[in-house]
Design a protein around this motif. Sequence first.
Motif, PDB file in Angstrom:
ATOM      1  N   ALA A  53     -24.083  60.441 -36.624  1.00 18.03           N
ATOM      2  CA  ALA A  53     -22.951  60.296 -37.363  1.00 18.03           C
ATOM      3  C   ALA A  53     -22.382  58.910 -37.169  1.00 18.03           C
ATOM      4  O   ALA A  53     -22.012  58.182 -37.944  1.00 18.03           O
ATOM      5  N   ILE A  54     -21.920  58.786 -35.851  1.00 16.82           N
ATOM      6  CA  ILE A  54     -21.290  57.424 -35.424  1.00 16.82           C
ATOM      7  C   ILE A  54     -22.268  56.141 -35.775  1.00 16.82           C
ATOM      8  O   ILE A  54     -21.614  55.241 -36.121  1.00 16.82           O
ATOM      9  N   GLU A  55     -23.576  56.363 -35.371  1.00 12.52           N
ATOM     10  CA  GLU A  55     -24.225  55.166 -35.698  1.00 12.52           C
ATOM     11  C   GLU A  55     -24.331  54.817 -37.106  1.00 12.52           C
ATOM     12  O   GLU A  55     -24.577  53.917 -37.622  1.00 12.52           O
ATOM     13  N   ARG A  56     -24.434  55.911 -38.127  1.00 10.52           N
ATOM     14  CA  ARG A  56     -24.490  55.923 -39.469  1.00 10.52           C
ATOM     15  C   ARG A  56     -23.203  55.144 -40.014  1.00 10.52           C
ATOM     16  O   ARG A  56     -23.299  54.194 -40.737  1.00 10.52           O
ATOM     17  N   VAL A  57     -21.826  55.667 -39.741  1.00 17.16           N
ATOM     18  CA  VAL A  57     -20.757  55.163 -40.229  1.00 17.16           C
ATOM     19  C   VAL A  57     -20.542  53.695 -39.481  1.00 17.16           C
ATOM     20  O   VAL A  57     -19.803  52.924 -40.203  1.00 17.16           O
ATOM     21  N   ILE A  83     -13.148  56.461 -39.326  1.00 17.68           N
ATOM     22  CA  ILE A  83     -12.651  57.777 -38.687  1.00 17.68           C
ATOM     23  C   ILE A  83     -13.377  58.990 -39.032  1.00 17.68           C
ATOM     24  O   ILE A  83     -13.259  59.428 -40.173  1.00 17.68           O
ATOM     25  N   LEU A  84     -13.807  59.481 -38.085  1.00 17.02           N
ATOM     26  CA  LEU A  84     -14.449  60.825 -38.268  1.00 17.02           C
ATOM     27  C   LEU A  84     -13.658  61.937 -37.853  1.00 17.02           C
ATOM     28  O   LEU A  84     -13.132  61.740 -36.706  1.00 17.02           O
ATOM     29  N   VAL A  85     -13.367  62.850 -38.598  1.00 21.39           N
ATOM     30  CA  VAL A  85     -12.561  64.102 -38.105  1.00 21.39           C
ATOM     31  C   VAL A  85     -13.506  65.074 -37.419  1.00 21.39           C
ATOM     32  O   VAL A  85     -14.720  65.334 -38.036  1.00 21.39           O
TER      33      VAL A  85
END
Length: 126
Positions: free
Chosen positions: A115-119, A79-81
């Motif tokens: 960031a999405i690919e990283r997490v 979950i990214l804020v």
Amino acid sequence: MSLNVLAIDDSKTMRNLLGAALGRAGFTVDFAEDGRQGLDRFDQSDPDVVITDINMPNLDGFGFIEGARKLARDRIVPILVLTTESAPELRARARSAGATGWIVKPFDDQKLVWAIERVTGVGGAT
């Protein structure tokens, strides 16, 4: 591999910007307008990653994160804020609730995708 993203934001403009950026990256995007609607979609859509705002009506981002973590006991969905807020105490509160990362608006399309690919461990960041 295409990722399924749940994007939660009360701003229609922000949802449109996220949809355009994530769509160009090849992601499938589902939207919610607040944390309450986000919890319903989270439970139904089985996303690979969630992006949520903090300041929203009905149920804010903190409430969404806490609720999602209760629903997903056996799943660890990142979950990214994504918010205009930058105070360290709010970041700490989000992390304590179960957030994976924090991005300040306005966002850069490429950095958001990275960031999405990283997490998630998918795509160019692996």
